[in-house]
Design a protein around this motif. Structure first.
Motif, PDB file in Angstrom:
ATOM      1  N   LEU A 473      35.054  45.810  42.620  1.00  0.00           N
ATOM      2  CA  LEU A 473      35.397  46.953  42.319  1.00  0.00           C
ATOM      3  C   LEU A 473      34.521  48.148  42.878  1.00  0.00           C
ATOM      4  O   LEU A 473      33.768  48.329  41.807  1.00  0.00           O
ATOM      5  CB  LEU A 473      37.158  47.450  41.597  1.00  0.00           C
ATOM      6  CG  LEU A 473      37.681  48.952  41.694  1.00  0.00           C
ATOM      7  CD1 LEU A 473      38.538  48.160  43.329  1.00  0.00           C
ATOM      8  CD2 LEU A 473      38.682  49.136  40.552  1.00  0.00           C
ATOM      9  N   LEU A 475      33.491  51.378  42.241  1.00  0.00           N
ATOM     10  CA  LEU A 475      33.378  52.704  41.726  1.00  0.00           C
ATOM     11  C   LEU A 475      32.501  54.097  41.517  1.00  0.00           C
ATOM     12  O   LEU A 475      32.098  53.479  41.945  1.00  0.00           O
ATOM     13  CB  LEU A 475      33.798  52.481  40.329  1.00  0.00           C
ATOM     14  CG  LEU A 475      34.761  50.762  39.521  1.00  0.00           C
ATOM     15  CD1 LEU A 475      34.297  50.909  37.662  1.00  0.00           C
ATOM     16  CD2 LEU A 475      35.917  51.575  39.697  1.00  0.00           C
ATOM     17  N   GLU A 479      33.517  57.245  37.023  1.00  0.00           N
ATOM     18  CA  GLU A 479      34.422  55.747  36.510  1.00  0.00           C
ATOM     19  C   GLU A 479      33.447  54.941  36.126  1.00  0.00           C
ATOM     20  O   GLU A 479      34.813  54.194  35.037  1.00  0.00           O
ATOM     21  CB  GLU A 479      35.287  54.884  37.357  1.00  0.00           C
ATOM     22  CG  GLU A 479      36.379  55.823  38.446  1.00  0.00           C
ATOM     23  CD  GLU A 479      37.034  55.208  39.591  1.00  0.00           C
ATOM     24  OE1 GLU A 479      38.446  55.732  39.859  1.00  0.00           O
ATOM     25  OE2 GLU A 479      35.714  54.942  40.615  1.00  0.00           O
ATOM     26  N   GLY A 491      43.637  56.244  34.044  1.00  0.00           N
ATOM     27  CA  GLY A 491      44.081  55.841  35.688  1.00  0.00           C
ATOM     28  C   GLY A 491      43.144  54.864  36.394  1.00  0.00           C
ATOM     29  O   GLY A 491      43.343  54.521  37.502  1.00  0.00           O
ATOM     30  N   LEU A 492      42.039  54.298  35.803  1.00  0.00           N
ATOM     31  CA  LEU A 492      41.386  53.615  36.631  1.00  0.00           C
ATOM     32  C   LEU A 492      42.112  52.114  36.417  1.00  0.00           C
ATOM     33  O   LEU A 492      41.623  51.652  37.594  1.00  0.00           O
ATOM     34  CB  LEU A 492      39.844  53.119  35.781  1.00  0.00           C
ATOM     35  CG  LEU A 492      38.965  52.198  36.208  1.00  0.00           C
ATOM     36  CD1 LEU A 492      38.249  52.542  37.470  1.00  0.00           C
ATOM     37  CD2 LEU A 492      37.593  52.331  34.518  1.00  0.00           C
ATOM     38  N   GLU A 494      45.022  51.908  36.796  1.00  0.00           N
ATOM     39  CA  GLU A 494      46.082  51.266  37.808  1.00  0.00           C
ATOM     40  C   GLU A 494      45.189  51.587  39.071  1.00  0.00           C
ATOM     41  O   GLU A 494      46.062  51.081  39.970  1.00  0.00           O
ATOM     42  CB  GLU A 494      46.080  53.157  38.103  1.00  0.00           C
ATOM     43  CG  GLU A 494      47.521  53.062  36.810  1.00  0.00           C
ATOM     44  CD  GLU A 494      48.500  54.626  36.780  1.00  0.00           C
ATOM     45  OE1 GLU A 494      47.586  55.881  37.427  1.00  0.00           O
ATOM     46  OE2 GLU A 494      49.197  54.842  35.960  1.00  0.00           O
ATOM     47  N   ARG A 495      44.142  51.924  39.483  1.00  0.00           N
ATOM     48  CA  ARG A 495      43.372  51.798  40.169  1.00  0.00           C
ATOM     49  C   ARG A 495      42.370  50.247  40.600  1.00  0.00           C
ATOM     50  O   ARG A 495      42.662  49.967  41.789  1.00  0.00           O
ATOM     51  CB  ARG A 495      41.831  52.676  40.575  1.00  0.00           C
ATOM     52  CG  ARG A 495      40.842  52.622  41.227  1.00  0.00           C
ATOM     53  CD  ARG A 495      40.020  53.840  41.883  1.00  0.00           C
ATOM     54  NE  ARG A 495      39.776  53.842  43.519  1.00  0.00           N
ATOM     55  CZ  ARG A 495      37.960  53.699  43.522  1.00  0.00           C
ATOM     56  NH1 ARG A 495      37.675  53.155  42.168  1.00  0.00           N
ATOM     57  NH2 ARG A 495      37.764  52.983  44.409  1.00  0.00           N
ATOM     58  N   ALA A 496      42.648  49.945  39.504  1.00  0.00           N
ATOM     59  CA  ALA A 496      42.074  48.770  39.514  1.00  0.00           C
ATOM     60  C   ALA A 496      43.555  47.356  39.536  1.00  0.00           C
ATOM     61  O   ALA A 496      43.396  46.571  40.349  1.00  0.00           O
ATOM     62  CB  ALA A 496      41.452  47.558  38.308  1.00  0.00           C
ATOM     63  N   ASP A 660      42.646  40.837  39.354  1.00  0.00           N
ATOM     64  CA  ASP A 660      41.981  42.158  38.795  1.00  0.00           C
ATOM     65  C   ASP A 660      41.103  42.519  37.992  1.00  0.00           C
ATOM     66  O   ASP A 660      40.298  43.478  38.370  1.00  0.00           O
ATOM     67  CB  ASP A 660      43.836  43.304  39.266  1.00  0.00           C
ATOM     68  CG  ASP A 660      44.182  42.901  40.565  1.00  0.00           C
ATOM     69  OD1 ASP A 660      44.123  42.158  41.307  1.00  0.00           O
ATOM     70  OD2 ASP A 660      45.652  43.155  40.401  1.00  0.00           O
ATOM     71  N   LEU A 664      37.348  44.669  38.359  1.00  0.00           N
ATOM     72  CA  LEU A 664      37.372  45.953  37.495  1.00  0.00           C
ATOM     73  C   LEU A 664      36.382  45.722  37.270  1.00  0.00           C
ATOM     74  O   LEU A 664      34.681  46.139  36.378  1.00  0.00           O
ATOM     75  CB  LEU A 664      38.387  46.202  37.061  1.00  0.00           C
ATOM     76  CG  LEU A 664      38.028  47.517  36.258  1.00  0.00           C
ATOM     77  CD1 LEU A 664      37.310  48.823  36.299  1.00  0.00           C
ATOM     78  CD2 LEU A 664      39.294  47.679  35.131  1.00  0.00           C
TER      79      LEU A 664
END
Length: 699
Positions: A473, A475, A479, A491-492, A494-496, A660, A664
């Motif tokens: 991912l 970043l 991040e 938040g990280l 959720e982004r992943a 996922d 990450l």
């Protein structure tokens, strides 16, 4: 240059050749004279020794250049200080492949390693590939090409076959040669890698994967220096449909683990390489004998289409129970005979139970036909292999010869392999093998070999989901920072594509109460600070809060406790999160392995993580097949599908979550490790209840 240049040769020079066939410089001369030239009469052997005119009946030369023609392969058996000059001599004669027997290099310490690096730099500059130094050499059993100084080649009885050997230890390579000889197992090629200054174990495995004469590979590994290359080599073998049996020497688990996480102590070098081998379809073994035994079975029988289903026929009920126990422990199936077979067996052996194991009792000694007729009844497709425990029958010509004759008359096509477990004299062992049967003296060894053989069927040549394997991912620098609070980590996640529970960051008791009303009771309060990765240690967590008053009191208690225990900590506020329960708690973690990169772990989580150590590892990137195999290997996996009438949980969501997470973890590598514990698998969806990010240890 290909490694085939070490095998497809017409001429060999031995630098430091000796007239004494018992010396290191004389052994390869004798081995080539006795084994290679009779099969390759046009081959040329050039002993190199400036102090001799003739060596073992061959003309000697003062240098490789003095030969006057291009030499295909050189063996270097001179003192360490003379090795650089020998390599220059090889290059001057156009020789691009050299095996360096000489010791005194990297295996001796820092000074020797410096000498080794100088030799490698020179060889690369001159375009010479070297195997070694401190290398025992290699063997091509089909050609009789033995550029080696092992005494194992002096023994008669080595067979040509389809099993290749690659070993980081010369002594282990020699023992495997002798074990194969004793087992009457034919080898194709054997390769020793020595100090691996240049050519290494992964290149040797990859070469054997493409070798037409090799169908199965036995590898001995002490150190995985280049994890990516090893993975690539194992993948080449899998794609070629050539199973790899890896004997990996155990070393103490490394001290450099992911400090501050539970993943690090549960992981380690041994478990990581186990994960890599499992992911690549290779089998890890701890015994040279087991490797040879599995290869022996595989050489005589095709891998079964299914996991091994074994039928046991025994003259001893006790031995049958022992074998059944071992079979179950090894993951083999012991299905009962089919109805038709049971009917036949009931007529043949009315005094015994038609079960599996089938105990014929000692009565079969008086009625030898019972054996062949019983086996014939069991050859109806129910079993992938049949094992016959015969005690000492193999020592008796009177008992064993008619049994082999009768069983040999059974239909051949589609016949499962039949294994005799007995003590044998040499003639009867050979008689059985020549008739197509397998022989073992120890029934436990036979069961382990059949188990390993059955696992060969679980190594698919192609994986449909490989193109969809996870990728890192992307970043940003913030991040990727290892000093983050749980709020920013949420938040990280959720982004992943990972889902934390509904939550809100607040900075007052009243705001916490309001957040609790909005999220719905009960809620959890957690201190939010980049300085407190383990919040509970500072009294920074409160659970099961179901009213505004409880939340306000908990807020104040957390702030007081943290101020008392960690007055230096930077506090961003309090995280109010919806408390979710009723699912299965797992742990997801990553670890940076020096050889293999990012390793992902999944297992039983929460407070049970260290207690049960029910965990599985794989090397990222992951495919969906990898993830489903990881989950299936966990004991806690049984809970996902509804255990004893309990609810079923969202396995598909768990698979997506792990994929996922892998993306990450790759995005954070190599600087940081991430851990979610617990990850709650609910009836619908998965929730990251707590997340931790820590710096990865620097090598």
């Amino acid at each position: 240059m290909s490694l085939s240049d070490f095998f497809d040769v017409a001429s060999v020079a031995i630098i430091g050749a000796s007239s004494d066939p018992l010396r290191i410089g004389g052994k390869p001369v004798a081995a080539l004279l006795n084994n290679w030239l009779p099969r390759s009469p046009e081959g040329r052997i050039y002993p190199i020794n400036p102090n001799r005119e003739e060596i073992q009946g061959l003309k000697a030369y003062p240098s490789v250049r003095a030969v006057g023609e291009t030499v295909d392969l050189a063996i270097i058996a001179v003192p360490a200080g003379a090795v650089p000059g020998a390599i220059e001599d090889c290059a001057g004669a156009g020789c691009k492949a050299a095996i360096v027997f000489t010791s005194g290099f990297g295996e001796t310490g820092s000074d020797g390693l410096a000498r080794q690096e100088e030799v490698l730099a020179l060889a690369r500059k001159l375009g010479v590939r070297i195997r070694g130094p401190n290398c025992l050499g290699l063997l091509d059993m089909h050609q009789g090409l033995f550029p080696t100084f092992t005494d194992a080649t002096n023994y008669d009885g080595h067979l040509q076959g389809s099993v290749g050997v690659a070993s980081q230890s010369g002594a282990v390579m020699s023992q495997l040669l002798m074990l194969a000889r004793r087992r009457r197992l034919g080898l194709s090629k054997a390769i020793s890698t020595g100090n691996e200054a240049d050519l290494d174990l992964p290149e040797s495995i990859a070469f054997l994967a493409q070798d037409p004469a090799t169908k199965l590979i036995i590898a001995y590994c002490e150190t995985a220096r280049d994890g990516a290359a090893l993975v690539e080599a194992l993948e080449a073998a899998r794609q070629a449909g050539k199973p790899v049996l890896m004997i990996k020497a155990h070393r103490p688990e490394g001290d450099r683990v992911a400090e501050g996480t539970r993943t690090g102590p549960l992981a380690g070098p041994n478990k990581n390489i186990d994960a890599v081998l499992a992911q690549s379809g290779a089998q890890r073994l701890d015994s040279l004998t087991d490797a040879i035994d599995i290869a022996y079975v595989a050489a005589h029988a095709e891998a079964p289409a299914r996991v091994g289903r074994v039928g046991i026929v025994t003259i001893s009920g006790g031995a049958g129970v022992l074998m059944a126990d071992h079979a179950s422990a090894e993951g083999l199936e012991l299905p009962p005979p089919s109805e038709e077979a049971r009917a036949t067996l009931a007529e043949l052996i009315p005094y015994a139970s038609a079960s599996n194991p089938l105990d014929t009792t000692a009565q079969a000694i008086n009625e030898l036909a019972v054996w062949s007729k019983s086996v014939a009844a069991l050859m109806d497709g129910t079993y992938d292999a049949l094992v016959m425990y015969l005690a000492y029958f193999g020592e008796s010509d009177r008992l064993f010869e008619p049994l082999v004759t009768a069983l040999s008359a059974l239909p051949g096509p589609g016949r499962p392999p039949i294994v005799f477990c007995s003590l044998f004299n040499a003639a009867n062992a050979a008689r059985a093998e020549n008739a197509g049967f397998l022989v073992f003296e120890d029934p436990s060894c036979a069961v382990r070999a059949l188990s390993g053989w059955s696992r060969l069927s679980r190594t698919p040549r192609d994986r449909d989901d490989a193109p969809e394997a996870t990728t890192p991912l992307a970043l940003s620098a913030p991040e990727r920072a290892t000093r983050q609070s749980e709020a920013t980590l949420g938040g990280l996640l959720e982004r992943a594509g990972l889902e934390p529970p509904p939550q809100k960051l607040v900075t007052s008791a009243d705001a916490a109460a309001e957040a609790g009303r909005e999220l719905g009771w009960p809620v959890v309060l957690k201190v939010c600070s980049p300085d407190l990765p383990h919040k509970s240690d500072a009294g920074g967590v409160r659970l099961n809060l179901s009213s505004e008053q409880e939340v306000q009191a908990a807020y104040r208690a957390i702030m007081e406790s943290v101020a008392d225990k960690r007055p230096d900590a930077q506090i961003e506020g309090i995280l109010v999160a919806k408390q979710i329960s009723g699912g299965i708690e797992l742990i997801l973690g990553s670890q940076q392995d020096p050889a293999f990169g990012t390793i992902v772990m999944v297992g039983a989580g929460g407070v049970l993580t260290e207690l049960f150590e029910d965990v599985a590892f794989r090397r990222a990137p992951l495919s969906e097949s990898d993830v489903r195999e990881m989950i299936a290997g966990l004991k806690v996996s049984a809970l996902l599908d509804g255990f004893r009438g309990g609810p079923a949980y969202d396995r598909d969501s768990l698979v997506r979550t792990i994929l996922d997470f892998s993306e990450l973890a790759l995005g954070l590598a190599p600087s940081a490790n991430i851990e979610i514990n617990p990850l709650l698998v609910a009836e619908r969806g998965c929730f990251a209840l707590d997340v931790l990010l820590v710096p990865a240890p620097q090598s």
